[in-house]
Design a protein around this motif. Structure first.
Motif, mmCIF file in Angstrom:
data_model
loop_
_atom_site.group_PDB
_atom_site.id
_atom_site.type_symbol
_atom_site.label_atom_id
_atom_site.label_comp_id
_atom_site.label_asym_id
_atom_site.label_seq_id
_atom_site.Cartn_x
_atom_site.Cartn_y
_atom_site.Cartn_z
ATOM 1 N N CYS A 120 -7.103 1.171 3.853
ATOM 2 C CA CYS A 120 -6.955 2.614 3.609
ATOM 3 C C CYS A 120 -8.145 3.144 2.806
ATOM 4 N N CYS A 166 0.849 -1.194 0.000
ATOM 5 C CA CYS A 166 0.000 0.000 0.000
ATOM 6 C C CYS A 166 0.883 1.242 0.000
ATOM 7 N N CYS A 170 -4.414 -0.069 -0.082
ATOM 8 C CA CYS A 170 -4.975 -1.319 0.417
ATOM 9 C C CYS A 170 -6.450 -1.101 0.764
ATOM 10 N N CYS A 202 -0.026 3.187 3.745
ATOM 11 C CA CYS A 202 0.273 2.654 5.081
ATOM 12 C C CYS A 202 1.428 1.645 5.044
HETATM 13 ZN ZN LIG Z 1 -2.977 1.020 3.322
#
Ligand SMILES: [Zn+2]
Ligand SMILES: [Zn+2]
Ligand SMILES: [Zn+2]
Length: 323
Positions: A100, A82, A97, A85
């Protein structure tokens, strides 16, 4: 002599499922992995058996065909990380992801129009939803129009944050689930399920049943004699079914009584002993449960004080018609 090209495996032979018809997929060290197998592989998480690191994405396959992490499988695919994050996951959209994306969706949903921040009361719900095990299923759940209606309504303050907002909603199952979430997050106080069912039964009964006279007396009896007592009991421990059933029956029978009197041109305040006796004798045995209503009415001077209240008859079997 055979042509060496003919001996090569087909370009889209999936190394996992051996399908050759799926042309969308990825090239991993083991070979071509079709889209279907890729999706399955990138949704597995856990302890990698090769390097023993916990909570890893496990898209690869070890020599023993066990799911292993990207490092152990030699999968070098930046799309699996991601961009925000840094967690490894199948990208949900724009390099992010699913968690998120869910956080973005909920933040937008819980921010009132024109405001910069999430409605404060909804922060615990935001935390609970974004922290749950499976963010993908939460994203799908958020597409439900009833969930959206309730959540946007609450964010925009069209709906107050009360139990009634959920009990009155047109989609009872969805509303109940959301309401339980609000309770588990501490946004709404806990409630007694049986008491809650009784309250909505009472509201429906009082608004939709034809009560031909003294509806204020019926409402008072139902509210003060029953609902108040049941509420007090529910404060100590969960309400059992029994008292709820009795309360419903006594209220139903009380309505039947005032309606019967009305059909005999008698006001409740003028009801005579003979009329009470006739009503008890000519109806189902459940009419004897009106005793509580009679007592309540005489105590509150809705009925004459000199009446002899019929005692509750022992339960009779309806089949006993022998003569
Ligand atoms: Zn993420
Ligand atoms: Zn495959
Ligand atoms: Zn590993």
């Amino acid at each position: 002599m055979t042509d060496p090209i003919e001996q090569r495996p087909p370009r889209y032979l999936c190394a996992r499922c051996a399908d050759t018809t799926q042309h969308r997929g990825v090239r991993w060290p083991e070979g071509f992995v079709c889209r279907r197998c890729y999706q399955k592989a990138t949704r597995q998480r856990g302890l990698c058996p090769d390097c023993n690191r916990p909570n890893r994405l496990l898209p690869g396959l070890s020599d023993h065909a066990e799911p292993v992490c990207t490092d152990c499988a030699g999968i070098d695919d930046p799309r699996l990380t991601c961009t925000r994050c840094g967690d490894q996951d199948e990208p949900h959209r724009r390099g992010l992801c699913a968690r998120c994306c869910l956080t973005d969706d909920l933040t937008a949903l819980f921010t009132p129009p024109g405001a910069n921040d999430v409605t404060t009361e909804l922060l615990p719900l935001l935390d609970a939803l974004t922290g749950q095990e499976n963010p993908r299923s939460a994203i799908i759940w958020l597409r439900n129009p009833d969930v959206l209606d309730l959540l946007t309504g609450i964010t925009e303050r069209r709906y107050p944050i009360t139990h009634a907002t959920f009990t009155d909603h047109a989609a009872p199952r969805t509303a109940r689930h959301l309401r339980d979430l609000f309770v588990s997050c501490g946004i709404l106080p806990a409630y007694d399920r049986n008491l809650d069912r009784f309250t909505s039964w009472l509201n429906t009964t009082l608004t939709t049943t034809e009560i031909t006279q003294n509806s204020d007396v019926i409402t008072g009896f139902a509210t003060w004699n029953h609902l108040r007592k049941l509420r007090a009991r529910a404060e100590d421990r969960p309400l059992p079914e029994g008292p709820i059933r009795n309360a419903k029956q006594e209220i139903t029978v009380a309505i039947d009584f005032v309606n019967w009197l009305y059909s005999h041109n008698t006001a409740l305040a003028d009801a005579t002993q003979a009329e009470i006796d006739t009503w008890i004798a000519t109806g189902p045995t459940t009419r004897s449960t009106a005793m509580m209503f009679f007592k309540w009415c005489t105590r509150h001077q809705h009925m004459r004080p000199d009446l002899n209240l019929p005692r509750r008859r022992p339960r009779q079997r309806d089949c006993c018609t022998d003569r």
